[in-house]
Design a protein around this motif. Structure first.
Motif, PDB file in Angstrom:
ATOM      1  N   ALA A 161      35.979  19.580  44.113  1.00 26.44           N
ATOM      2  CA  ALA A 161      36.622  18.297  44.414  1.00 26.44           C
ATOM      3  C   ALA A 161      35.888  17.560  45.527  1.00 26.44           C
ATOM      4  O   ALA A 161      35.536  16.381  45.384  1.00 26.44           O
ATOM      5  N   PHE A 162      35.634  18.242  46.653  1.00 26.75           N
ATOM      6  CA  PHE A 162      34.982  17.574  47.773  1.00 26.75           C
ATOM      7  C   PHE A 162      33.520  17.271  47.462  1.00 26.75           C
ATOM      8  O   PHE A 162      33.008  16.205  47.812  1.00 26.75           O
ATOM      9  N   GLY A 163      32.845  18.203  46.794  1.00 32.33           N
ATOM     10  CA  GLY A 163      31.437  17.991  46.463  1.00 32.33           C
ATOM     11  C   GLY A 163      31.233  16.798  45.551  1.00 32.33           C
ATOM     12  O   GLY A 163      30.294  16.020  45.714  1.00 32.33           O
ATOM     13  N   THR A 164      32.125  16.612  44.593  1.00 30.55           N
ATOM     14  CA  THR A 164      32.012  15.476  43.682  1.00 30.55           C
ATOM     15  C   THR A 164      32.404  14.180  44.382  1.00 30.55           C
ATOM     16  O   THR A 164      31.817  13.127  44.121  1.00 30.55           O
ATOM     17  N   LEU A 165      33.374  14.243  45.267  1.00 32.38           N
ATOM     18  CA  LEU A 165      33.806  13.060  46.004  1.00 32.38           C
ATOM     19  C   LEU A 165      32.640  12.428  46.759  1.00 32.38           C
ATOM     20  O   LEU A 165      32.480  11.204  46.765  1.00 32.38           O
ATOM     21  N   VAL A 166      31.799  13.261  47.391  1.00 29.80           N
ATOM     22  CA  VAL A 166      30.679  12.741  48.176  1.00 29.80           C
ATOM     23  C   VAL A 166      29.366  12.779  47.404  1.00 29.80           C
ATOM     24  O   VAL A 166      28.318  12.396  47.933  1.00 29.80           O
ATOM     25  N   GLY A 167      29.401  13.244  46.148  1.00 28.25           N
ATOM     26  CA  GLY A 167      28.199  13.267  45.320  1.00 28.25           C
ATOM     27  C   GLY A 167      27.201  14.338  45.700  1.00 28.25           C
ATOM     28  O   GLY A 167      26.023  14.234  45.361  1.00 28.25           O
ATOM     29  N   ALA A 168      27.644  15.366  46.414  1.00 28.65           N
ATOM     30  CA  ALA A 168      26.720  16.381  46.929  1.00 28.65           C
ATOM     31  C   ALA A 168      26.759  17.691  46.158  1.00 28.65           C
ATOM     32  O   ALA A 168      26.052  18.629  46.496  1.00 28.65           O
ATOM     33  N   GLY A 169      27.591  17.809  45.160  1.00 32.68           N
ATOM     34  CA  GLY A 169      27.606  19.008  44.343  1.00 32.68           C
ATOM     35  C   GLY A 169      28.387  20.168  44.902  1.00 32.68           C
ATOM     36  O   GLY A 169      28.690  21.113  44.205  1.00 32.68           O
ATOM     37  N   GLY A 170      28.728  20.145  46.177  1.00 30.93           N
ATOM     38  CA  GLY A 170      29.556  21.193  46.766  1.00 30.93           C
ATOM     39  C   GLY A 170      28.804  22.391  47.307  1.00 30.93           C
ATOM     40  O   GLY A 170      29.387  23.224  48.002  1.00 30.93           O
ATOM     41  N   GLY A 171      27.528  22.496  47.023  1.00 38.41           N
ATOM     42  CA  GLY A 171      26.767  23.647  47.490  1.00 38.41           C
ATOM     43  C   GLY A 171      26.691  23.738  48.999  1.00 38.41           C
ATOM     44  O   GLY A 171      26.639  24.829  49.563  1.00 38.41           O
ATOM     45  N   PHE A 172      26.679  22.574  49.682  1.00 39.47           N
ATOM     46  CA  PHE A 172      26.590  22.584  51.132  1.00 39.47           C
ATOM     47  C   PHE A 172      27.857  23.151  51.766  1.00 39.47           C
ATOM     48  O   PHE A 172      27.844  23.551  52.932  1.00 39.47           O
ATOM     49  N   VAL A 173      28.962  23.190  51.029  1.00 33.63           N
ATOM     50  CA  VAL A 173      30.193  23.830  51.488  1.00 33.63           C
ATOM     51  C   VAL A 173      30.221  25.294  51.056  1.00 33.63           C
ATOM     52  O   VAL A 173      30.569  26.182  51.836  1.00 33.63           O
ATOM     53  N   LEU A 174      29.828  25.548  49.829  1.00 34.18           N
ATOM     54  CA  LEU A 174      29.920  26.884  49.262  1.00 34.18           C
ATOM     55  C   LEU A 174      28.956  27.863  49.926  1.00 34.18           C
ATOM     56  O   LEU A 174      29.332  29.012  50.220  1.00 34.18           O
ATOM     57  N   VAL A 175      27.711  27.453  50.154  1.00 34.84           N
ATOM     58  CA  VAL A 175      26.723  28.372  50.723  1.00 34.84           C
ATOM     59  C   VAL A 175      27.153  28.900  52.091  1.00 34.84           C
ATOM     60  O   VAL A 175      27.096  30.118  52.333  1.00 34.84           O
ATOM     61  N   PRO A 176      27.589  28.059  53.036  1.00 31.10           N
ATOM     62  CA  PRO A 176      28.051  28.614  54.315  1.00 31.10           C
ATOM     63  C   PRO A 176      29.218  29.579  54.162  1.00 31.10           C
ATOM     64  O   PRO A 176      29.286  30.585  54.872  1.00 31.10           O
ATOM     65  N   VAL A 177      30.139  29.281  53.254  1.00 29.61           N
ATOM     66  CA  VAL A 177      31.274  30.188  53.024  1.00 29.61           C
ATOM     67  C   VAL A 177      30.768  31.536  52.510  1.00 29.61           C
ATOM     68  O   VAL A 177      31.196  32.595  52.978  1.00 29.61           O
ATOM     69  N   LEU A 178      29.854  31.507  51.566  1.00 31.53           N
ATOM     70  CA  LEU A 178      29.298  32.748  51.016  1.00 31.53           C
ATOM     71  C   LEU A 178      28.516  33.511  52.079  1.00 31.53           C
ATOM     72  O   LEU A 178      28.536  34.747  52.117  1.00 31.53           O
ATOM     73  N   LEU A 179      27.813  32.779  52.959  1.00 32.90           N
ATOM     74  CA  LEU A 179      27.066  33.433  54.030  1.00 32.90           C
ATOM     75  C   LEU A 179      28.004  34.168  54.984  1.00 32.90           C
ATOM     76  O   LEU A 179      27.664  35.234  55.515  1.00 32.90           O
TER      77      LEU A 179
END
Length: 268
Positions: free
Chosen positions: A9-27
């Motif tokens: 939801a957030f990744g699509t809202l800003v057009g960024a795909g969400g990876g910039f949120v997911l990768v830190p969480v996974l790290l």
């Protein structure tokens, strides 16, 4: 799946795909996983998220397809090189690079001031002009240098695959500032490009054996299952928000995540 929904939801809202949120969480959740495993999982989720979001943006008629195909061609060498290079990056260095990148982009978006003055139309060789009319009747007219867009996409493709972030956090701001895309068109078009960019990096990880029929793939598929409906929600919200609000939301999220990753890279 809930995490995937929020990321989508957030990744699509800003057009960024969400990876910039997911990768830190996974790290943070998987401190012992190698960077290439983290990026492989993230890129698969980004691909599913971007595909879902692109469908929604396509129905809204906000994707500049003519520009997107050129950008996709530009991403190919960068995405392949980035997916290969990540296997040689140590974990703490990976965290530090990621934190610096997020902080830099976030601060730039916050500090940069909008110039209300009329800007002269882009001119010269290689300039293309676009006029997009979306389903709500809004008309967007802009021009940019095509060669700049292709070169930028190559660099974004490399960073995207190297960090597993999808590249939208870089692509959208650059498209909006350097290429003069309207923010809403930049977010939608970037999302379409991300779908192919992430697919290229994911294919390389499968070929290298980083992703296989194991637990990592199962986790990625569950995250993707949540990201697909999340992307639909994000795309619906996007057309209701002002472009400046979208960029500020993106900047705030980047800085917060960068601070946490920076502390982690420093051993705190």
């Amino acid at each position: 799946m809930l995490l995937g929904f929020a990321v989508g939801a957030f990744g699509t809202l800003v057009g960024a795909g969400g990876g910039f949120v997911l990768v830190p969480v996974l790290l943070l959740v998987y401190p012992d996983k190698d960077p290439e495993q983290i990026t492989a999982i993230s890129l698969l989720v980004v691909c599913a998220n971007a595909a879902s979001g692109s469908l929604a943006y396509g129905l809204q008629k906000r994707i500049d397809f003519r520009s997107a195909w050129w950008f996709i061609i530009g991403t190919f060498p960068g995405a392949v090189a980035g997916a290969i290079a990540v296997g040689y990056v140590p974990r703490r260095l990976f965290d530090a690079i990621f934190a610096l990148l997020l902080a830099g982009v976030g601060l730039y978006l916050l500090i940069r001031r909008h110039n209300p003055a009329i800007v002269a139309p882009v001119q010269g060789r290689g300039v293309v002009r676009r006029t997009i009319r979306d389903i709500h009747g809004n008309t967007f007219t802009y021009a940019y240098h095509l060669w700049k867009g292709v070169l930028i996409s190559t660099a974004v493709g490399f960073i995207s695959s190297l960090l597993g972030i999808g590249g939208g956090i870089i692509h959208v701001p650059i498209m909006a500032t350097m290429l003069h895309f309207p923010v809403h068109i930049a977010a939608a078009t970037s999302h379409f490009v991300l779908m192919f960019m992430a697919a290229e990096g994911t294919a390389v990880h499968f070929a290298q054996g980083v992703l296989g029929w194991d637990r990592a793939l199962a986790e990625a598929l569950l995250l993707a299952a949540g990201a697909i409906p999340g992307a639909q929600v994000g795309a619906r919200l996007a057309h209701r928000l002002h472009g400046g609000i979208i960029l500020r939301a993106l900047a705030g999220a980047l800085i917060l995540v960068a601070m946490r990753l920076g502390l982690k890279a420093a051993g705190v």
